[in-house]
Design a protein around this motif. Sequence first.
Motif, short mmCIF file in Angstrom:
data_model
loop_
_atom_site.label_atom_id
_atom_site.label_comp_id
_atom_site.label_asym_id
_atom_site.label_seq_id
_atom_site.Cartn_x
_atom_site.Cartn_y
_atom_site.Cartn_z
N TYR A 24 -7.87 -3.22 9.25
CA TYR A 24 -8.99 -2.37 8.85
C TYR A 24 -9.69 -3.08 7.71
O TYR A 24 -9.09 -3.87 6.99
CB TYR A 24 -8.50 -1.00 8.37
N ILE B 289 -0.02 -2.57 9.48
CA ILE B 289 -1.46 -2.47 9.20
C ILE B 289 -1.79 -3.39 8.04
O ILE B 289 -1.03 -3.47 7.08
CB ILE B 289 -1.84 -1.02 8.87
N GLU C 197 11.55 16.53 15.19
CA GLU C 197 11.27 16.03 13.83
C GLU C 197 11.86 16.97 12.79
O GLU C 197 12.42 16.53 11.79
CB GLU C 197 9.76 15.85 13.62
N MET D 197 0.83 -1.21 0.00
CA MET D 197 0.00 0.00 0.00
C MET D 197 0.86 1.26 0.00
O MET D 197 0.37 2.33 -0.26
CB MET D 197 -0.83 0.01 1.29
N ARG D 198 2.13 1.11 0.37
CA ARG D 198 3.04 2.25 0.58
C ARG D 198 2.45 3.22 1.60
O ARG D 198 2.46 4.43 1.43
CB ARG D 198 3.39 2.94 -0.74
N LEU D 199 1.90 2.63 2.66
CA LEU D 199 1.29 3.40 3.74
C LEU D 199 2.27 3.48 4.91
O LEU D 199 2.80 2.46 5.35
CB LEU D 199 0.00 2.71 4.21
N HIS D 200 2.49 4.69 5.39
CA HIS D 200 3.44 4.91 6.49
C HIS D 200 2.68 5.11 7.79
O HIS D 200 1.82 5.97 7.88
CB HIS D 200 4.29 6.15 6.21
N LEU E 21 -2.62 -4.58 12.67
CA LEU E 21 -3.93 -4.02 12.98
C LEU E 21 -4.76 -4.11 11.70
O LEU E 21 -4.31 -3.68 10.64
CB LEU E 21 -3.71 -2.56 13.38
N GLN F 65 4.57 4.61 11.08
CA GLN F 65 5.65 4.34 12.04
C GLN F 65 5.87 2.83 12.19
O GLN F 65 5.87 2.12 11.21
CB GLN F 65 5.35 4.97 13.39
N GLN G 262 3.86 0.72 13.31
CA GLN G 262 2.60 -0.04 13.32
C GLN G 262 2.35 -0.79 12.01
O GLN G 262 2.10 -0.16 10.98
CB GLN G 262 1.43 0.93 13.57
#
Lengths: 504, 504
Positions: free
Chosen positions: A60, A25, A453, A16-19, A58, A21, A23
């Motif tokens: 969804y 998913i 950051e 998904m190339r979802l960031h 996690l 951290q 976690q």
Amino acid sequence: MNARISPPPTLRAVRMRLHAQHQPIAVMRTDCHVCHSEGLSPRSQVLVIAGERQVQALLYQIDSDLLSPGQVALSEAAWHALDIQEGAQVQVRHAPILRSLAGIRRRIHGQRLSAQDLDAIVRDVVAGRYTDVALSAFLTATAALPLDTEETVHLTRAMIDVGERLSWDAPVVVDKHCVGGLPGNRTTPLVVAIAAANGLVMPKTSSRAITSPAGTADTMETLAPVNLDLDTMRRVVETEGGCLAWGGTMALSPADDLFVRVERELDIDTEGQLIASVLSKKIAAGATHAVIDIPVGPTAKVRSHDAAHLLAQRLSETAAHFGLALRCLFTDGTQPVGRGIGPALEAMDVLAVLKHDPGAPQDLLDRAVLVAGAVLELGGAAAAGDGTRLALDTIASGGAWDKFQRICNAQGGLREPPRAAFIEPILAPHSGRVVHIDNRKLSRLAKLAGAPESPAAGVHLQVRLGDEIAKDQPMLFLHAQTRGELAYALEFSREAESLILVGS
Amino acid sequence: MNARISPPPTLRAVRMRLHAQHQPIAVMRTDCHVCHSEGLSPRSQVLVIAGERQVQALLYQIDSDLLSPGQVALSEAAWHALDIQEGAQVQVRHAPILRSLAGIRRRIHGQRLSAQDLDAIVRDVVAGRYTDVALSAFLTATAALPLDTEETVHLTRAMIDVGERLSWDAPVVVDKHCVGGLPGNRTTPLVVAIAAANGLVMPKTSSRAITSPAGTADTMETLAPVNLDLDTMRRVVETEGGCLAWGGTMALSPADDLFVRVERELDIDTEGQLIASVLSKKIAAGATHAVIDIPVGPTAKVRSHDAAHLLAQRLSETAAHFGLALRCLFTDGTQPVGRGIGPALEAMDVLAVLKHDPGAPQDLLDRAVLVAGAVLELGGAAAAGDGTRLALDTIASGGAWDKFQRICNAQGGLREPPRAAFIEPILAPHSGRVVHIDNRKLSRLAKLAGAPESPAAGVHLQVRLGDEIAKDQPMLFLHAQTRGELAYALEFSREAESLILVGS
């Protein structure tokens, strides 16, 4: 009964190339056959299995053609943990029962945790089996009823055991740590340079900020690469005697970073956790001798000398269980050290001291030679009582600056710290003498401005306790990389009472 | 300083059709200009604003053409909270500082919470500003150092104030509650039918399961619609005197559901939270008189008579602050009530009792008339000492069954409970007498089989304490809707010692 007689169905993995951290998913279609057969619902914990590897994620659910019912989309953390290719076959099922949670429930109700309990908890945390709810419950329970000495020893050992452990070909390996709470107290790069310049072995690994606007690793990263692999670190230490690396890449006490994220959100940092965090990293990094700097002041992390002595006693007791020689220093924690608060701004203070600039912050120099002196004495490079003088000489002679440049270059190259895009003064409301500086609120301010950051972000102090100041003279400059963060910090500076108190 | 001189940039909203329970989620491109200007990073909390509405969401970032840099994708919870159309213009910024967290930090360190603290916490929780980390810290801290009477009163009031509050055109409005911990103890539908049949006003709202395999709302939903809006509920109560609704649709004490999700994950359920949860719902629902059933037994929620008396005392003290008349009953909590554990299986037990079937579980009938008797007496429909007899007569005469059918039909129609796709026996390991039944493990077993999410799932008991049983005779049947859940439950039943202990 043969509920598992047929092999469990597989899904095709989609990156998904979802960031998110740490976690992991997983996203599956609501009408996916695996969701039905396993009885999975949104926000449940699932185990994603690809060959020999597995990761707890996690879940969804989605009702959209972006995904087909035979696919499972994975976030970057999940993707990297499984180390798979696009379209790989994976299995998804209920995550196993988290047995170590029973220990946390007992702990909430006042029972102490055994070595086995803590070992199981830390292993589950590092394996990614703890949700935010479970992590927060563990840290809150061990803050509400603080960890006792035995539990602290067990937790320290569990945190060491679950990670890598370095060993060095030297009888004495020195280290230092500051328990924090004092913005800008960036002595570590100076101490390493001084110790290594005097022949001691100091393979320093530092962490990133917990609740502060900058950790040593954040500050050092603006000066040189700190994400060293173990081979690079060994090479740097062999040639230069010291290094300034981020501990995270080394997997030393890997649970610590996971605890730290939650402690940071809650803004709690308890004694037992602190001791286990500090000592597990020192011991895993192979230290035999360590100096602990404990700043004491009403708005520092340790607020009284009684508390400092208690902490020192507990640190030494725990260290003794692991054969680590410890020396604790109690230092002035009434105001920030140096002028910068934030990675790059602190780095500039460090450079000024190393170069022995006439305008370098005297307080930072004083503290650095105090700590370095203790390290030199504890490590046998200076006679008792002579450490501070030797440390100061090493700065004055240029030996520390030379050693620092060599270390940075060995780590990949010395570099210029970045400068912020937006700089805005905060002015004195009236003339008078500076009578109070709130360390906690200054840290908060620097964090709201974007530190750590945004490495260039933070606070550049223009006054110290006791200074006389005129109305509308800048008390500090806010540095920020974005308009949003600048506005956010300014809003806080207007609302916060007595950030810097000017007497009339 | 004009950090906000230009209006903040907007993004176009995309409906992701992503399900994540209560959790609002926003996904933005890593290279989105708003992420840059606001300094947003993955897993930070953001405020999404659409006109007058706003929602706090968990941010993930994505590097993929599924989304363009000018878009923000929203989960279902975020979408519904904002009530927007596809492509609507929204703003995204840092979530505001969560000030109420300071109270939780003080609470972790042993200080008590004031009415103002608890009000601020509950308001922030209901506004969706609490992450899992913060929610878990609050619930863990108030479990580790239990809420005292004052805090419990404050929390109860805060939980009432943040939601709707019903009022009824009747001087006496009765209610009942069982503090749980006893699988299958489904007396509520029976008590409502008996009370309403005797002219009392009993507008019952029930919750779904916390840590149990079925709440009354879960069970009732297999028999009739329970998601009633307030108008429907009023109409049902006006015509029938009682109703059996799910409290969730009414927004009575809306914080409760949010606490419950985390308590369920941690499997903790503390006294103060329990009292605030029970009483806030009763008071918000407009009750003037309430009977509390407290089952006592070694594996029930309340394990001793001393603990039960303490709980009753604290319940009564707290209720008195709100003018609620309370009567507590201590009942046998040594074994499950009825035969079914799980929504549909418990509904079948309820129907059998209502129809006065000769095979109906006697223990469920006994308990229902005991509780209903206390309600009838407390509400003035029976003389002191005559409640139980009147309750039993109401069952025996068919009056309760008649009233129950009328209530279900008024709620939208009586229906048949579903039956499970997979049923599997667990057999006695040897002959002997049943000497122990572990309520907690049975609940766990029913939950692993899929209850309450799968209404047909659960456990159908075939034995009671003291029964003689032959080797390989079924002790219970597992009911599951999916193979995965059946396998999961079977695995647990093999591992769990002394689920049902057969003496030799």
